[in-house]
Design an enzyme around this catalytic site. Structure first.
Site, PDB file in Angstrom:
ATOM      1  N   ASN A 106       6.954  -5.470  27.098  1.00 12.81           N
ATOM      2  CA  ASN A 106       6.326  -4.561  26.134  1.00 12.81           C
ATOM      3  C   ASN A 106       5.079  -4.023  26.845  1.00 12.81           C
ATOM      4  OD1 ASN A 106       5.043  -3.326  23.980  1.00 12.81           O
ATOM      5  ND2 ASN A 106       5.447  -4.995  22.534  1.00 12.81           N
ATOM      6  N   LYS A 123       2.317  -6.689  27.754  1.00 11.22           N
ATOM      7  CA  LYS A 123       1.809  -7.504  26.624  1.00 11.22           C
ATOM      8  C   LYS A 123       1.968  -9.005  26.890  1.00 11.22           C
ATOM      9  CE  LYS A 123       2.380  -7.721  21.563  1.00 11.22           C
ATOM     10  NZ  LYS A 123       3.103  -7.081  20.439  1.00 11.22           N
TER      11      LYS A 123
HETATM   12  N1  CDT Z   1       3.568  -5.746  17.234  1.00 10.60           N
HETATM   13  C1  CDT Z   1       2.826  -6.819  16.957  1.00 10.60           C
HETATM   14  O1  CDT Z   1       2.377  -7.537  17.845  1.00 10.60           O
HETATM   15  N2  CDT Z   1       2.616  -7.086  15.671  1.00 10.60           N
HETATM   16  C2  CDT Z   1       1.949  -8.270  15.220  1.00 10.60           C
HETATM   17  C3  CDT Z   1       2.533  -8.728  13.957  1.00 10.60           C
HETATM   18  C4  CDT Z   1       2.233 -10.121  13.709  1.00 10.60           C
HETATM   19  S1  CDT Z   1       3.263 -10.817  12.539  1.00 10.60           S
HETATM   20  C5  CDT Z   1       4.539 -11.451  13.485  1.00 10.60           C
HETATM   21  C6  CDT Z   1       0.439  -8.075  15.050  1.00 10.60           C
HETATM   22  O2  CDT Z   1      -0.303  -8.967  15.485  1.00 10.60           O
HETATM   23  O3  CDT Z   1      -0.005  -7.121  14.439  1.00 10.60           O
END
Ligand code: CDT
Length: 309
Positions: A106, A123
């Site tokens: 990612n 990421k």
């Molecule tokens: N994309 C991403 O990392 N979203 C997360 C969702 C957390 S809930 C599993 C975030 O930290 O916003």
């Protein structure tokens, strides 16, 4: 003064059936608006080119790979790079990267104002789970589809300043900002896709989620005396709502620009990178004030070890 006008290009929902070419058209529209408002840097969200596909459970690797980019720019994204170069605007955006070695990340990139890629970030803090979870209202399968990033948190000297990136869940971790802070970062660019509700805690509604969104970016900015540009992909994707709240935070931790909608929306602020200097030379002068002899557990231990009774 080292001023640059920065655009945060929030994207509204991208449905599963939408093409990359359509997403790129929307990005170019935002880029044109940004140029008209004097921006020289535009930040787009995490996984900007497609729907947030980790909410969908897939087993077939061929199907999974359809969500990934094998080259950047590729045929669908080249028009974006061309327009950015024509405008002389640097861009940063996220996408799913499939490397020649077959690794899945990612990823976010940053270009210079000639559309050359000058920095890449993969990421590191991947949230969610790797297998189908019957306990959740909806899936979050980042741990299934991506490897944790393998590049650390690089900070790049470009456009007269020091720029770093992180992605979505990374913004919730103080380590993210501090590792970049220790490289003198002056602007952290990050994109996110965050569900408006917690699939494991339905009582945690959009207001609390938004509070956490601001809390982490404002504290990351303040504690490292850096600008933070956080940009959402928002709106309802195939029935699943994600919040907006894109914002630009100054090195004092104050929000200076904030999105009002959950649609495609540009936020703009003139950021002076020299505003980072005061905090970096005073209360957060790391060289004078950090006490690393007491921080060892941060880099040697992941989970909690409670003291004995
Ligand atoms: N994309 C991403 O990392 N979203 C997360 C969702 C957390 S809930 C599993 C975030 O930290 O916003």
């Amino acid at each position: 003064m080292r001023k640059l006008v920065v655009g945060g290009a929030q994207m509204g929902a991208i449905q599963k059936a939408d093409s990359r070419a359509h997403a790129v058209e929307r990005m170019i529209t935002l880029l044109d608006q940004a140029k008209a408002q004097g921006c020289t840097l535009v930040v787009f969200p995490e996984l900007t080119l497609t729907t947030f596909f980790p909410r969908w459970y897939m087993e077939d690797q061929e199907e999974i790979d359809t969500w990934f980019e094998r080259e950047m720019p590729g045929p669908d994204t080249l028009p974006l790079f061309d327009r950015a170069k024509e405008h002389g605007v640097a861009i940063s955006f996220g996408y799913a990267e499939l490397t020649p070695e077959g690794q899945h990340f990612n990823t976010s990139i940053l270009t210079d104002r000639d559309a050359n890629i000058v920095a890449k970030y993969r990421k590191i803090h991947l949230p969610g789970h790797a297998e189908f979870d019957t306990e959740r209202d909806f899936q979050h399968l980042e741990k299934r589809y991506f490897l944790p990033g393998n590049m650390g948190f690089p900070v790049t000297r470009t456009m007269g300043g020091l720029f770093g990136m992180c992605i979505c869940n990374d913004r919730r971790w103080p380590e993210t900002y501090r590792v970049m802070g220790l490289q003198g970062v002056e602007m952290v660019m990050l994109g996110y896709n965050t569900p408006s509700v917690n699939s494991q805690k339905p009582a945690e509604g959009p207001e609390e989620r938004m509070f956490h969104n601001k809390l982490v970016m404002q504290s990351g900015a303040y504690q490292n005396s850096t600008w933070v540009v956080g940009v959402a992909k928002a709106g309802v994707e195939d029935g699943f709502p994600m919040f907006g709240g894109s914002l630009i935070v100054n090195p004092d931790g104050q929000v200076v620009a904030e999105a009002k909608t959950e649609n495609d929306e540009l936020i703009v602020h003139e950021c002076d990178l020299d505003d980072c200097t005061f905090g970096k030379q005073t209360i957060f002068d790391f060289a004078r004030h950090r006490r690393i002899e007491h921080y060892g557990t941060i880099a040697s231990q992941t989970g909690v070890i409670e003291p004995g009774e």
